[in-house]
Design an enzyme around this catalytic site. Structure first.
Site, PDB file in Angstrom:
ATOM      1  N   HIS A  95       0.848  -1.197   0.000  1.00 46.24           N
ATOM      2  CA  HIS A  95       0.000   0.000   0.000  1.00 46.24           C
ATOM      3  C   HIS A  95       0.884   1.248   0.000  1.00 46.24           C
ATOM      4  O   HIS A  95       1.923   1.282   0.649  1.00 46.24           O
ATOM      5  CB  HIS A  95      -0.914  -0.010   1.225  1.00 46.24           C
ATOM      6  N   GLU A 167      -4.027   1.779  -7.356  1.00 41.93           N
ATOM      7  CA  GLU A 167      -4.380   2.855  -6.430  1.00 41.93           C
ATOM      8  C   GLU A 167      -3.458   4.047  -6.682  1.00 41.93           C
ATOM      9  O   GLU A 167      -2.391   4.151  -6.067  1.00 41.93           O
ATOM     10  CB  GLU A 167      -4.175   2.395  -4.986  1.00 41.93           C
TER      11      GLU A 167
HETATM   12  P1  PGA Z   1      -9.628   5.797   0.190  1.00 40.89           P
HETATM   13  O1  PGA Z   1      -8.432   4.799   0.457  1.00 40.89           O
HETATM   14  O2  PGA Z   1     -10.795   4.997  -0.289  1.00 40.89           O
HETATM   15  O3  PGA Z   1      -9.878   6.458   1.516  1.00 40.89           O
HETATM   16  O4  PGA Z   1      -9.177   6.767  -0.840  1.00 40.89           O
HETATM   17  C1  PGA Z   1      -8.178   3.735  -0.386  1.00 40.89           C
HETATM   18  C2  PGA Z   1      -6.913   3.041   0.056  1.00 40.89           C
HETATM   19  O5  PGA Z   1      -5.972   3.737   0.451  1.00 40.89           O
HETATM   20  O6  PGA Z   1      -6.840   1.806   0.042  1.00 40.89           O
END
Ligand code: PGA
Length: 253
Positions: A95, A167
């Site tokens: 992440h 992401e």
């Molecule tokens: P968010 O986070 O939905 O708050 O943007 C997603 C993540 O970091 O996995």
């Protein structure tokens, strides 16, 4: 195509709140469509209780991180063996908040993905460019490099055992919060597909390969991503920690 929703609770909920939330979600589990897979990723300290609460329900549990060795002198780390014994089936690896705060490299993410696969847990491998990389036109290069360095040398015979999460760092609600457009997500899906074909061959990739999108997913935009035919689902952070909002997301997927 069945869709998967992965809820990343990050460090938003304390143990008590996480348990209350899980109990309520369990009672309301009937809103989950049979073709939707729901995975909840609580903090390490809540993992045991949450696994117990969701035992024998359709809701599955994942961890937010893992260490790359199974046992040993690794102060403060958490073993994949314990996660597995609790009934955890998924682990988020790489992440961007871990890359940023703990300087995790692609090599570290590689090792974490490998230990998950060795133990039969599904790694949710996060990749994504930051704003500067996007602005300077390096997005594809960054994504190809991240994914190649993470997966190179990892033998995979069934791509169902892995989920790639796109992401973009600039899209995560805590770090910018402009969600990516469906067109961007669709395009990145193609980029990822090509990297996987290079690594694992056309045949394997054509039968199964799951990519989810994460970054400011909310009840207002969930349908946009779920309508994308090749996108397998979403990774939801902040919006997954508020039950009413999360239920709307589940209903709309
Ligand atoms: P968010 O986070 O939905 O708050 O943007 C997603 C993540 O970091 O996995």
């Amino acid at each position: 195509m069945s869709k998967i929703i992965i809820a990343n609770w990050k460090m938003y909920l304390n143990i008590e709140n996480a348990m209350q939330y899980a109990q309520q979600l369990k009672r309301l589990a009937s809103v989950i469509k049979s073709e939707t897979k729901l995975v909840v990723c609580p903090s390490f300290l809540s993992l045991k209780d949450i696994c117990k609460i969701f035992e024998e329900t359709v809701i599955e549990v994942g961890a937010q991180d893992v260490f790359w060795e199974e046992l040993g002198a690794y102060t403060g780390e958490v073993s994949v063996l314990d996660m597995k014994s609790l009934g955890c089936r998924y682990v988020i690896v790489g992440h961007s908040e871990r890359r940023k705060n703990f300087l995790e490299t692609n090599k570290v993410v590689h090792d974490k993905a490998r230990i998950c696969l060795k133990n039969g847990l599904i790694p949710v491998i996060c990749i994504g460019e930051d704003w500067e990389e996007k602005r300077s036109g390096q997005r594809d290069y960054v994504l190809i490099r991240q994914l190649t360095e993470i997966l190179q040398g990892i033998e995979i015979t069934n791509l169902d055992r892995v989920i790639v999460a796109y992401e973009p760092v600039w899209a995560i609600s805590a770090g910018g919060g402009i969600s990516a457009t469906p067109e961007e997500v669709q395009y990145v899906h193609e980029v990822i597909r090509h990297v996987l074909i290079d690594l694992y061959g056309h045949e394997l990739v054509s039968t199964c390969f799951r990519m989810v999108y994460g970054g400011s997913v909310d009840r207002e935009n969930i349908e946009l991503y779920c309508e994308l035919p090749h996108v397998s689902g979403v990774l939801v952070g902040s919006a997954s920690t508020k039950l009413d909002i999360f239920l709307d997301i589940i209903k709309r997927i």
